[in-house]
Write a protein that holds these residues in place. Structure first.
Motif, PDB file in Angstrom:
ATOM      1  N   LYS A  77       0.831  -1.207   0.000  1.00 42.27           N
ATOM      2  CA  LYS A  77       0.000   0.000   0.000  1.00 42.27           C
ATOM      3  C   LYS A  77       0.865   1.256   0.000  1.00 42.27           C
ATOM      4  N   GLU A  78       1.938   1.232   0.802  1.00 43.55           N
ATOM      5  CA  GLU A  78       2.852   2.368   0.843  1.00 43.55           C
ATOM      6  C   GLU A  78       3.719   2.419  -0.418  1.00 43.55           C
ATOM      7  N   PHE A  79       4.112   1.244  -0.896  1.00 42.56           N
ATOM      8  CA  PHE A  79       5.007   1.167  -2.055  1.00 42.56           C
ATOM      9  C   PHE A  79       4.340   1.709  -3.318  1.00 42.56           C
ATOM     10  N   ASP A  83       7.427   7.104  -5.097  1.00 50.87           N
ATOM     11  CA  ASP A  83       7.961   7.640  -6.354  1.00 50.87           C
ATOM     12  C   ASP A  83       8.396   6.537  -7.310  1.00 50.87           C
ATOM     13  N   ALA A  84       8.856   5.407  -6.764  1.00 52.12           N
ATOM     14  CA  ALA A  84       9.361   4.340  -7.626  1.00 52.12           C
ATOM     15  C   ALA A  84       8.275   3.831  -8.572  1.00 52.12           C
ATOM     16  N   VAL A  85       7.027   3.786  -8.101  1.00 50.02           N
ATOM     17  CA  VAL A  85       5.917   3.301  -8.928  1.00 50.02           C
ATOM     18  C   VAL A  85       5.279   4.438  -9.719  1.00 50.02           C
ATOM     19  N   LEU A  86       5.085   5.591  -9.094  1.00 50.17           N
ATOM     20  CA  LEU A  86       4.317   6.664  -9.727  1.00 50.17           C
ATOM     21  C   LEU A  86       5.117   7.518 -10.699  1.00 50.17           C
ATOM     22  N   LYS A  87       6.435   7.598 -10.529  1.00 51.58           N
ATOM     23  CA  LYS A  87       7.216   8.446 -11.427  1.00 51.58           C
ATOM     24  C   LYS A  87       7.158   7.965 -12.879  1.00 51.58           C
ATOM     25  N   PRO A  88       7.329   6.643 -13.143  1.00 55.14           N
ATOM     26  CA  PRO A  88       7.185   6.188 -14.539  1.00 55.14           C
ATOM     27  C   PRO A  88       5.784   6.426 -15.099  1.00 55.14           C
ATOM     28  N   VAL A  89       4.765   6.337 -14.228  1.00 51.09           N
ATOM     29  CA  VAL A  89       3.384   6.564 -14.667  1.00 51.09           C
ATOM     30  C   VAL A  89       3.186   8.023 -15.032  1.00 51.09           C
ATOM     31  N   LEU A 102      -0.585  12.537  -8.927  1.00 49.56           N
ATOM     32  CA  LEU A 102      -1.020  11.137  -8.934  1.00 49.56           C
ATOM     33  C   LEU A 102      -1.262  10.627  -7.517  1.00 49.56           C
ATOM     34  N   LYS A 103      -0.438  11.082  -6.572  1.00 50.77           N
ATOM     35  CA  LYS A 103      -0.610  10.653  -5.180  1.00 50.77           C
ATOM     36  C   LYS A 103      -1.966  11.095  -4.632  1.00 50.77           C
ATOM     37  N   THR A 104      -2.357  12.321  -4.958  1.00 54.39           N
ATOM     38  CA  THR A 104      -3.644  12.825  -4.468  1.00 54.39           C
ATOM     39  C   THR A 104      -4.827  12.141  -5.143  1.00 54.39           C
ATOM     40  N   MET A 105      -4.608  11.626  -6.347  1.00 56.01           N
ATOM     41  CA  MET A 105      -5.685  10.959  -7.087  1.00 56.01           C
ATOM     42  C   MET A 105      -5.809   9.475  -6.746  1.00 56.01           C
ATOM     43  N   THR A 106      -4.745   8.885  -6.222  1.00 57.07           N
ATOM     44  CA  THR A 106      -4.676   7.430  -6.081  1.00 57.07           C
ATOM     45  C   THR A 106      -4.975   6.986  -4.658  1.00 57.07           C
ATOM     46  N   ALA A 107      -5.696   5.878  -4.537  1.00 56.74           N
ATOM     47  CA  ALA A 107      -5.976   5.255  -3.241  1.00 56.74           C
ATOM     48  C   ALA A 107      -5.831   3.746  -3.390  1.00 56.74           C
ATOM     49  N   VAL A 108      -5.350   3.106  -2.311  1.00 58.61           N
ATOM     50  CA  VAL A 108      -5.170   1.654  -2.300  1.00 58.61           C
ATOM     51  C   VAL A 108      -5.922   1.089  -1.109  1.00 58.61           C
ATOM     52  N   SER A 109      -6.714   0.061  -1.340  1.00 64.87           N
ATOM     53  CA  SER A 109      -7.508  -0.530  -0.255  1.00 64.87           C
ATOM     54  C   SER A 109      -7.608  -2.035  -0.441  1.00 64.87           C
ATOM     55  N   ASN A 110      -7.997  -2.696   0.637  1.00 61.39           N
ATOM     56  CA  ASN A 110      -8.279  -4.130   0.558  1.00 61.39           C
ATOM     57  C   ASN A 110      -9.199  -4.517   1.702  1.00 61.39           C
ATOM     58  N   ILE A 119      -6.733  -0.820  -6.468  1.00 58.95           N
ATOM     59  CA  ILE A 119      -6.087   0.466  -6.735  1.00 58.95           C
ATOM     60  C   ILE A 119      -7.099   1.359  -7.442  1.00 58.95           C
ATOM     61  N   SER A 120      -7.321   2.562  -6.910  1.00 61.43           N
ATOM     62  CA  SER A 120      -8.322   3.482  -7.465  1.00 61.43           C
ATOM     63  C   SER A 120      -7.676   4.811  -7.820  1.00 61.43           C
TER      64      SER A 120
END
Length: 249
Positions: A77-79, A83-89, A102-110, A119-120
Protein backbone atom coordinates in the motif's frame (compact mmCIF):
# COMPACT_ATOMS: atom_id res chain seq x y z
CA UNK A 1 -40.58 32.42 34.96
CA UNK A 2 -39.80 29.34 32.94
CA UNK A 3 -41.90 28.91 29.82
CA UNK A 4 -42.73 25.43 28.64
CA UNK A 5 -44.03 24.69 25.17
CA UNK A 6 -45.94 21.48 24.55
CA UNK A 7 -45.52 19.34 21.48
CA UNK A 8 -48.91 20.47 20.18
CA UNK A 9 -47.94 24.14 20.52
CA UNK A 10 -44.63 23.43 18.81
CA UNK A 11 -46.42 21.78 15.89
CA UNK A 12 -48.78 24.75 15.71
CA UNK A 13 -45.78 27.09 15.49
CA UNK A 14 -44.31 25.10 12.60
CA UNK A 15 -47.73 24.91 10.93
CA UNK A 16 -48.12 28.66 11.25
CA UNK A 17 -44.70 29.17 9.65
CA UNK A 18 -45.07 26.53 6.93
CA UNK A 19 -44.32 29.20 4.35
CA UNK A 20 -40.83 29.75 5.79
CA UNK A 21 -40.13 26.00 5.65
CA UNK A 22 -41.27 25.70 2.03
CA UNK A 23 -39.31 28.76 0.90
CA UNK A 24 -36.17 27.62 2.71
CA UNK A 25 -36.30 24.10 1.25
CA UNK A 26 -36.99 25.36 -2.28
CA UNK A 27 -34.18 27.93 -2.06
CA UNK A 28 -31.66 25.35 -0.86
CA UNK A 29 -32.66 22.80 -3.53
CA UNK A 30 -32.46 25.40 -6.32
CA UNK A 31 -29.05 26.52 -5.04
CA UNK A 32 -27.85 22.89 -4.90
CA UNK A 33 -28.99 22.21 -8.47
CA UNK A 34 -27.35 25.39 -9.81
CA UNK A 35 -24.08 24.74 -7.97
CA UNK A 36 -24.00 21.08 -9.07
CA UNK A 37 -24.72 21.80 -12.73
CA UNK A 38 -22.66 24.95 -13.25
CA UNK A 39 -19.95 25.19 -10.58
CA UNK A 40 -18.92 21.66 -9.51
CA UNK A 41 -16.70 19.53 -11.71
CA UNK A 42 -17.80 15.87 -11.80
CA UNK A 43 -15.17 13.29 -10.86
CA UNK A 44 -14.81 9.67 -11.96
CA UNK A 45 -13.17 6.71 -10.25
CA UNK A 46 -11.47 3.85 -12.09
CA UNK A 47 -10.49 0.67 -10.21
CA UNK A 48 -8.04 -2.15 -10.84
CA UNK A 49 -7.93 -5.27 -8.66
CA UNK A 50 -4.70 -7.17 -8.04
CA UNK A 51 -4.07 -10.49 -6.32
CA UNK A 52 -1.12 -10.97 -3.97
CA UNK A 53 -0.17 -14.67 -4.12
CA UNK A 54 2.89 -15.81 -2.22
CA UNK A 55 2.67 -19.52 -2.92
CA UNK A 56 5.74 -21.37 -1.67
CA UNK A 57 4.88 -24.67 -3.36
CA UNK A 58 3.18 -25.96 -6.46
CA UNK A 59 0.64 -27.80 -4.36
CA UNK A 60 -1.21 -24.59 -3.55
CA UNK A 61 -1.43 -22.08 -0.74
CA UNK A 62 -1.07 -22.91 2.91
CA UNK A 63 -1.82 -20.84 5.99
CA UNK A 64 1.72 -19.48 6.08
CA UNK A 65 1.56 -18.32 2.46
CA UNK A 66 -1.72 -16.49 3.06
CA UNK A 67 -0.36 -14.79 6.17
CA UNK A 68 2.74 -13.70 4.28
CA UNK A 69 0.58 -12.26 1.49
CA UNK A 70 -1.53 -10.30 3.98
CA UNK A 71 1.56 -8.88 5.65
CA UNK A 72 3.03 -7.83 2.30
CA UNK A 73 -0.18 -5.98 1.37
CA UNK A 74 0.50 -3.47 4.14
CA UNK A 75 3.91 -2.77 2.63
CA UNK A 76 2.53 -2.71 -0.91
CA UNK A 77 0.00 0.00 0.00
CA UNK A 78 2.85 2.37 0.84
CA UNK A 79 5.01 1.17 -2.05
CA UNK A 80 2.33 1.87 -4.69
CA UNK A 81 2.08 5.52 -3.59
CA UNK A 82 5.87 5.94 -3.70
CA UNK A 83 7.96 7.64 -6.35
CA UNK A 84 9.36 4.34 -7.63
CA UNK A 85 5.92 3.30 -8.93
CA UNK A 86 4.32 6.66 -9.73
CA UNK A 87 7.22 8.45 -11.43
CA UNK A 88 7.19 6.19 -14.54
CA UNK A 89 3.38 6.56 -14.67
CA UNK A 90 3.61 10.38 -14.50
CA UNK A 91 6.08 10.33 -17.40
CA UNK A 92 3.81 8.02 -19.40
CA UNK A 93 0.70 10.17 -18.81
CA UNK A 94 2.47 13.36 -19.95
CA UNK A 95 0.60 16.71 -20.15
CA UNK A 96 2.54 17.98 -17.13
CA UNK A 97 1.30 15.24 -14.80
CA UNK A 98 3.38 15.12 -11.62
CA UNK A 99 3.98 12.44 -9.01
CA UNK A 100 2.26 14.56 -6.33
CA UNK A 101 -0.85 14.90 -8.51
CA UNK A 102 -1.02 11.14 -8.93
CA UNK A 103 -0.61 10.65 -5.18
CA UNK A 104 -3.64 12.82 -4.47
CA UNK A 105 -5.68 10.96 -7.09
CA UNK A 106 -4.68 7.43 -6.08
CA UNK A 107 -5.98 5.25 -3.24
CA UNK A 108 -5.17 1.65 -2.30
CA UNK A 109 -7.51 -0.53 -0.26
CA UNK A 110 -8.28 -4.13 0.56
CA UNK A 111 -10.90 -6.02 2.49
CA UNK A 112 -9.76 -7.40 5.85
CA UNK A 113 -7.99 -10.76 5.51
CA UNK A 114 -8.27 -10.59 1.72
CA UNK A 115 -5.39 -11.06 -0.72
CA UNK A 116 -7.11 -8.76 -3.24
CA UNK A 117 -5.93 -5.15 -3.42
CA UNK A 118 -7.93 -2.45 -5.16
CA UNK A 119 -6.09 0.47 -6.73
CA UNK A 120 -8.32 3.48 -7.47
CA UNK A 121 -7.68 6.69 -9.36
CA UNK A 122 -10.12 9.61 -9.16
CA UNK A 123 -10.05 12.33 -11.80
CA UNK A 124 -12.27 14.83 -13.57
CA UNK A 125 -11.24 13.14 -16.83
CA UNK A 126 -12.67 9.59 -17.00
CA UNK A 127 -10.20 8.52 -19.71
CA UNK A 128 -7.28 9.80 -17.65
CA UNK A 129 -8.50 7.83 -14.61
CA UNK A 130 -8.72 4.58 -16.59
CA UNK A 131 -5.33 5.00 -18.27
CA UNK A 132 -3.60 6.05 -15.04
CA UNK A 133 -4.88 3.22 -12.85
CA UNK A 134 -3.95 0.55 -15.41
CA UNK A 135 -0.50 2.14 -15.81
CA UNK A 136 -0.01 2.14 -12.03
CA UNK A 137 -0.85 -1.58 -11.87
CA UNK A 138 1.72 -2.40 -14.57
CA UNK A 139 4.39 -0.17 -13.00
CA UNK A 140 3.71 -1.77 -9.62
CA UNK A 141 4.21 -5.26 -11.04
CA UNK A 142 7.47 -4.25 -12.71
CA UNK A 143 8.90 -2.45 -9.68
CA UNK A 144 7.86 -5.31 -7.39
CA UNK A 145 9.91 -7.79 -9.45
CA UNK A 146 12.90 -5.44 -9.60
CA UNK A 147 12.87 -4.31 -5.96
CA UNK A 148 11.66 -7.45 -4.16
CA UNK A 149 12.70 -10.08 -6.66
CA UNK A 150 9.33 -11.86 -6.57
CA UNK A 151 6.60 -12.43 -9.11
CA UNK A 152 3.61 -12.70 -6.81
CA UNK A 153 1.24 -10.17 -8.37
CA UNK A 154 -1.47 -10.67 -10.96
CA UNK A 155 -4.11 -8.31 -12.32
CA UNK A 156 -7.53 -9.77 -11.62
CA UNK A 157 -9.56 -7.04 -13.31
CA UNK A 158 -8.45 -3.97 -15.25
CA UNK A 159 -10.32 -0.68 -15.27
CA UNK A 160 -12.93 -0.52 -18.02
CA UNK A 161 -13.83 2.30 -20.35
CA UNK A 162 -16.76 3.48 -18.20
CA UNK A 163 -15.46 4.53 -14.77
CA UNK A 164 -17.90 5.22 -11.97
CA UNK A 165 -19.01 8.79 -11.29
CA UNK A 166 -18.28 9.42 -7.61
CA UNK A 167 -18.91 13.13 -7.06
CA UNK A 168 -21.27 15.93 -8.04
CA UNK A 169 -24.27 13.60 -7.85
CA UNK A 170 -27.30 15.85 -8.28
CA UNK A 171 -29.60 13.50 -6.33
CA UNK A 172 -27.16 13.33 -3.43
CA UNK A 173 -26.77 17.10 -3.36
CA UNK A 174 -30.55 17.61 -3.51
CA UNK A 175 -30.95 15.27 -0.54
CA UNK A 176 -28.36 17.25 1.41
CA UNK A 177 -30.04 20.51 0.40
CA UNK A 178 -33.41 19.18 1.60
CA UNK A 179 -32.01 18.45 5.05
CA UNK A 180 -30.19 21.78 5.20
CA UNK A 181 -33.31 23.63 4.07
CA UNK A 182 -35.44 22.10 6.81
CA UNK A 183 -32.74 22.74 9.41
CA UNK A 184 -32.35 26.35 8.31
CA UNK A 185 -36.11 26.90 8.43
CA UNK A 186 -36.37 25.41 11.92
CA UNK A 187 -33.55 27.68 13.12
CA UNK A 188 -35.22 30.75 11.61
CA UNK A 189 -38.59 29.87 13.17
CA UNK A 190 -37.08 29.29 16.61
CA UNK A 191 -35.18 32.59 16.53
CA UNK A 192 -38.27 34.37 15.24
CA UNK A 193 -40.42 32.99 18.06
CA UNK A 194 -37.79 33.76 20.71
CA UNK A 195 -37.54 37.39 19.60
CA UNK A 196 -41.32 37.82 19.34
CA UNK A 197 -42.47 39.10 22.77
CA UNK A 198 -45.97 40.12 21.68
CA UNK A 199 -49.15 38.57 23.10
CA UNK A 200 -51.02 36.67 20.40
CA UNK A 201 -53.60 34.65 22.34
CA UNK A 202 -55.11 33.91 25.73
CA UNK A 203 -52.78 30.96 26.14
CA UNK A 204 -49.81 33.35 26.01
CA UNK A 205 -51.22 35.26 28.99
CA UNK A 206 -51.99 32.06 30.89
CA UNK A 207 -48.43 30.82 30.27
CA UNK A 208 -47.18 34.05 31.87
CA UNK A 209 -49.36 33.44 34.96
CA UNK A 210 -52.19 35.90 34.30
CA UNK A 211 -55.86 35.11 34.96
CA UNK A 212 -58.29 35.70 32.08
CA UNK A 213 -61.30 37.72 33.28
CA UNK A 214 -62.91 38.21 29.92
CA UNK A 215 -62.26 38.49 26.23
CA UNK A 216 -63.42 40.44 23.21
CA UNK A 217 -63.81 38.49 20.03
CA UNK A 218 -61.95 39.74 17.00
CA UNK A 219 -64.17 40.91 14.15
CA UNK A 220 -63.44 40.54 10.49
CA UNK A 221 -63.67 43.48 8.08
CA UNK A 222 -66.97 42.13 6.75
CA UNK A 223 -68.44 41.85 10.23
CA UNK A 224 -67.35 45.42 11.02
CA UNK A 225 -69.07 46.74 7.87
CA UNK A 226 -72.17 44.73 8.62
CA UNK A 227 -72.33 46.09 12.20
CA UNK A 228 -71.92 49.68 10.99
CA UNK A 229 -74.68 49.16 8.44
CA UNK A 230 -77.05 47.86 11.14
CA UNK A 231 -76.24 50.81 13.42
CA UNK A 232 -76.92 53.30 10.64
CA UNK A 233 -80.21 51.54 9.81
CA UNK A 234 -81.33 51.60 13.45
CA UNK A 235 -80.26 55.25 13.78
CA UNK A 236 -82.14 56.19 10.62
CA UNK A 237 -85.22 54.34 11.86
CA UNK A 238 -85.14 56.21 15.19
CA UNK A 239 -84.78 59.56 13.45
CA UNK A 240 -87.71 58.73 11.16
CA UNK A 241 -89.87 57.77 14.14
CA UNK A 242 -88.95 60.99 15.99
CA UNK A 243 -89.84 63.16 12.96
CA UNK A 244 -93.15 61.33 12.54
CA UNK A 245 -94.09 61.93 16.19
CA UNK A 246 -93.27 65.62 15.90
CA UNK A 247 -95.47 66.00 12.85
CA UNK A 248 -98.26 64.18 14.58
CA UNK A 249 -98.02 66.54 17.49
Amino acid sequence: MNEEISLVELLDIFKKNIGIIVKSVVACIVAAVIITLFFLTPKYEADTQMLVNNSSSEGGLNAGDIQTSLQMITTYKEFILGDAVLKPVAEEMGDGTTVNQLKTMTAVSNTQNSQIMTISVTSADPRFAVKAVNAIAKSFQKQNEERFGVDNLSVESEAGDAPQKVSSSILKNISIALVLGIGLAVAIIIIKEMLDTRIHSESDLQRLGFTILGSVNEMTAGEVKQTRFKRRKVSASKESTTVSRRRHV
